[in-house]
Every structure is written in structure tokens, then in C-alpha cells.
Design an enzyme around this catalytic site. Structure first.
Site, mmCIF file in Angstrom:
data_model
loop_
_atom_site.group_PDB
_atom_site.id
_atom_site.type_symbol
_atom_site.label_atom_id
_atom_site.label_comp_id
_atom_site.label_asym_id
_atom_site.label_seq_id
_atom_site.Cartn_x
_atom_site.Cartn_y
_atom_site.Cartn_z
ATOM 1 N N ASN A 16 0.860 -1.175 0.000
ATOM 2 C CA ASN A 16 0.000 0.000 0.000
ATOM 3 C C ASN A 16 0.902 1.232 0.000
ATOM 4 O O ASN A 16 1.496 1.567 1.015
ATOM 5 C CB ASN A 16 -0.891 -0.035 1.257
ATOM 6 C CG ASN A 16 -1.704 1.235 1.448
ATOM 7 O OD1 ASN A 16 -1.800 2.058 0.535
ATOM 8 N ND2 ASN A 16 -2.285 1.383 2.614
ATOM 9 N N LYS A 18 0.045 4.261 -0.254
ATOM 10 C CA LYS A 18 -0.605 5.449 0.332
ATOM 11 C C LYS A 18 -0.385 6.661 -0.590
ATOM 12 O O LYS A 18 -0.309 6.483 -1.797
ATOM 13 C CB LYS A 18 -0.098 5.680 1.758
ATOM 14 C CG LYS A 18 -0.185 4.404 2.601
ATOM 15 C CD LYS A 18 0.045 4.608 4.063
ATOM 16 C CE LYS A 18 -0.118 3.292 4.794
ATOM 17 N NZ LYS A 18 -0.011 3.418 6.243
ATOM 18 N N HIS A 101 -9.466 1.331 4.953
ATOM 19 C CA HIS A 101 -8.195 1.516 5.662
ATOM 20 C C HIS A 101 -8.419 2.500 6.811
ATOM 21 O O HIS A 101 -9.196 3.443 6.681
ATOM 22 C CB HIS A 101 -7.126 2.043 4.697
ATOM 23 C CG HIS A 101 -5.755 2.012 5.306
ATOM 24 N ND1 HIS A 101 -5.333 2.940 6.218
ATOM 25 C CD2 HIS A 101 -4.725 1.139 5.155
ATOM 26 C CE1 HIS A 101 -4.100 2.647 6.601
ATOM 27 N NE2 HIS A 101 -3.709 1.548 5.974
ATOM 28 N N GLU A 103 -6.790 4.889 7.871
ATOM 29 C CA GLU A 103 -6.538 6.294 7.537
ATOM 30 C C GLU A 103 -7.756 6.919 6.855
ATOM 31 O O GLU A 103 -8.027 8.105 7.007
ATOM 32 C CB GLU A 103 -5.264 6.407 6.675
ATOM 33 C CG GLU A 103 -4.027 6.168 7.534
ATOM 34 C CD GLU A 103 -2.820 5.604 6.805
ATOM 35 O OE1 GLU A 103 -2.809 5.615 5.569
ATOM 36 O OE2 GLU A 103 -1.899 5.136 7.508
ATOM 37 N N GLU A 171 -5.135 -4.665 10.747
ATOM 38 C CA GLU A 171 -4.092 -3.678 10.979
ATOM 39 C C GLU A 171 -4.371 -2.912 12.269
ATOM 40 O O GLU A 171 -5.185 -1.968 12.263
ATOM 41 C CB GLU A 171 -4.040 -2.677 9.817
ATOM 42 C CG GLU A 171 -3.777 -3.312 8.474
ATOM 43 C CD GLU A 171 -3.249 -2.289 7.469
ATOM 44 O OE1 GLU A 171 -2.141 -2.471 6.963
ATOM 45 O OE2 GLU A 171 -3.957 -1.290 7.228
ATOM 46 N N GLY A 177 2.910 2.117 10.784
ATOM 47 C CA GLY A 177 3.973 3.109 10.649
ATOM 48 C C GLY A 177 4.707 3.428 11.943
ATOM 49 O O GLY A 177 5.428 4.419 12.017
ATOM 50 N N SER A 216 3.640 -2.226 10.363
ATOM 51 C CA SER A 216 5.083 -2.340 10.633
ATOM 52 C C SER A 216 5.702 -3.657 10.156
ATOM 53 O O SER A 216 6.678 -4.131 10.743
ATOM 54 C CB SER A 216 5.381 -2.100 12.112
ATOM 55 O OG SER A 216 5.054 -0.768 12.458
HETATM 56 P P1 PGA Z 1 3.044 0.241 7.568
HETATM 57 O O1 PGA Z 1 1.548 0.522 7.055
HETATM 58 O O2 PGA Z 1 3.512 -1.040 6.946
HETATM 59 O O3 PGA Z 1 3.836 1.436 7.101
HETATM 60 O O4 PGA Z 1 2.987 0.133 9.059
HETATM 61 C C1 PGA Z 1 0.646 -0.514 6.832
HETATM 62 C C2 PGA Z 1 -0.656 0.007 6.310
HETATM 63 O O5 PGA Z 1 -1.148 1.045 6.778
HETATM 64 O O6 PGA Z 1 -1.251 -0.604 5.389
#
Ligand code: PGA
Length: 256
Positions: A16, A18, A101, A103, A171, A177, A216
Site C-alpha cells: 500500500n 498510500k 483503511h 486512515e 491492521e 507506521g 510495521s
Molecule cells: P506500515 O503501514 O507497513 O507502514 O505500518 C501498513 C498500512 O497502513 O497498510
């Protein structure tokens, strides 16, 4: 990409991107694609770049990586300025879409019901829907992680499984992140719980849905995570941006 029922499904490693990536980054997709053609991988590989890159990403992937969107509207067409339908994603050559997601749930106020409508839209367009769920840190500390995720499953999936083209992305919000993540035991417990919820929601067909872990994931921990029970792949954010890192994660899936 294997999305159908019956046959044993390979793990799915989904990147992803983003809101990262201009045209100059398409070489990363090409590099992963070239490497996969040269040496096979034991996973389905998907990259979800920004919508602006989708059509060119499909070309760069040259058929050896699947390309997907990061969101879609629930309508197929209409006066909805700035929105992109599942049919439009499909039209670029994409074959999947991430929906719900955290976000988007947080920044765009997406509710479970809106996410369920997007899953239906993805199926209508013939896309694989990757449905994201996950608890906040406060919810985990309060001992509510399983309940929260169970409720999200119940609310974010259509009542009828009109297509088997669906995967769940678990997640935990606090792991995205951050470099922190649940213990292997906690991931296993959650994935087993999600499996039970899927079967409660959709009956036996719920047994065939891949459950991806996200938050992560990186080259140094992918092997351990991907070997856990009920982990059917990974959803990778930051570490999917560079071909070498992403490929290492994809190659962490052992032969079946
Ligand atoms: P990350 O994000 O691997 O940077 O922790 C995962 C995600 O939000 O899909």
C-alpha cells in the site's frame, strides 16, 4: 492472482503506497516484476499505488504483479466530484482495491456501513476487495481488541458473500507506521478470532478468506509473521515503496 474458492490459495502480499509516488517511482514496480519473472515467488503479489499511477503501474507490472487501488466510491458513476468508482479502477487494469483503511476511516469519516457498500462496489466491478479492520491502542489496552474487530467484521462485510474475491487486512492502528506490533501470540489470537467471525458471518465460505496482517511489516519480521497460524499474507505500507525491501518481504513466503 488466486481469488476464488476451492483451490488452496497462496498467501497475498499487498503493498500500500498510500499518498506516495510520482511517475519516477514506477521503476520500483518494474524491478519487482522483473525479479518475479526471473525467480518465482510463492505468493500473490499486489501493489496499490496512488490512483494517478494506476494505468502506468499496470504496464510496469507487465502481468507478473497485480495492481490495485487504495479506495473506491460505492457508486459506479455520477456527479461525485473527485471520487473514483470501482469500475474506473478496473478500467485502468487494476484488479483489486483496499477498502476501509484506518486512515480513511479516521480522515474521511468512513463508517462500517460505507465500507460494506464499497465491498459490494468492488465485487460489482470484478475487483478483489481487501477490507481493513483494526483496534486503536486505547481499545487494546482496555481489553476490547477482539470485540472491536469482531464488530468491524460484522459491519464492514455485506451480509451475503456475493463473490469470494475478498480478503481481510487486520491492521492494529497503533502498529501502522510505528515500528510497534502485537506479539506473535496476539496476532495468532486475533487472526483465529477473525476466522471465527468470518465463519459466523458467511458460513463455511468464511474459511477460505485470506486474513492479512498489516502494521510495521518489514523484511526482518516478515518471515515470522507469515508463518503464524491463520496469517494468509501481509499488507505492507512503508516497506513496499522500495523494490528490494518489498521483494524481500514477498520472498519470505516459504514454498507451499
Ligand atoms: P506500515 O503501514 O507497513 O507502514 O505500518 C501498513 C498500512 O497502513 O497498510
Amino acid at each position: 492472482m488466486t481469488t476464488n474458492t476451492g483451490e488452496a490459495m497462496q498467501p497475498l502480499i499487498a503493498g500500500n503506497w498510500k499518498m506516495h509516488g510520482l511517475a519516477s517511482r514506477l521503476g520500483e514496480i518494474e524491478a519487482v516484476s522483473v525479479s518475479i519473472r526471473a525467480r518465482p515467488i510463492y505468493a500473490d503479489v499486489l501493489i496499490c499505488p496512488p490512483a494517478t499511477l494506476l494505468a502506468r503501474a499496470v504496464q510496469a507490472a507487465a502481468g507478473s504483479i497485480a495492481i490495485g487501488g487504495q479506495d473506491c466510491d460505492c457508486e459506479s458513476t455520477g456527479a461525485f466530484t473527485g471520487d473514483i468508482s470501482a469500475e474506473m479502477l478496473k478500467d485502468t487494469g487494476a484488479c483489486a482495491v483496499i477498502v476501509g483503511h484506518s486512515e480513511r476511516r479516521q480522515r474521511h469519516g468512513e463508517t462500517d456501513a460505507m465500507v460494506a457498500a464499497k465491498v459490494t462496489a468492488a465485487w460489482r466491478a470484478g475487483l478483489l476487495a481487501i477490507v481493513c479492520i483494526g483496534e486503536s491502542e486505547a481499545q487494546r489496552l482496555a481489553g476490547k481488541a477482539l470485540t472491536v474487530c469482531g464488530d468491524q467484521i460484522a459491519g464492514s462485510l455485506p451480509a451475503v458473500m456475493a463473490s469470494s474475491a475478498v480478503a481481510i487486512g487486520y491492521e492494529p492502528l497503533w502498529a501502522i507506521g510505528s515500528g510497534s506490533m502485537p506479539s506473535p501470540e496476539e496476532i495468532t489470537q486475533m487472526h483465529q478470532h477473525i476466522r471465527q467471525c468470518l465463519v459466523a458471518h458467511w458460513g463455511a465460505a468464511g474459511k477460505l478468506v485470506r486474513i492479512l496482517y498489516g502494521g510495521s511489516v518489514k523484511p526482518s519480521n516478515a518471515r515470522e509473521i507469515l508463518a503464524l497460524p491463520e496469517v494468509g499474507g501481509a499488507l505492507v505500507g512503508g516497506e513496499s515503496l522500495e523494490a528490494m525491501d518489498f521483494e524481500t518481504i514477498c520472498r519470505s513466503v516459504p514454498p507451499a
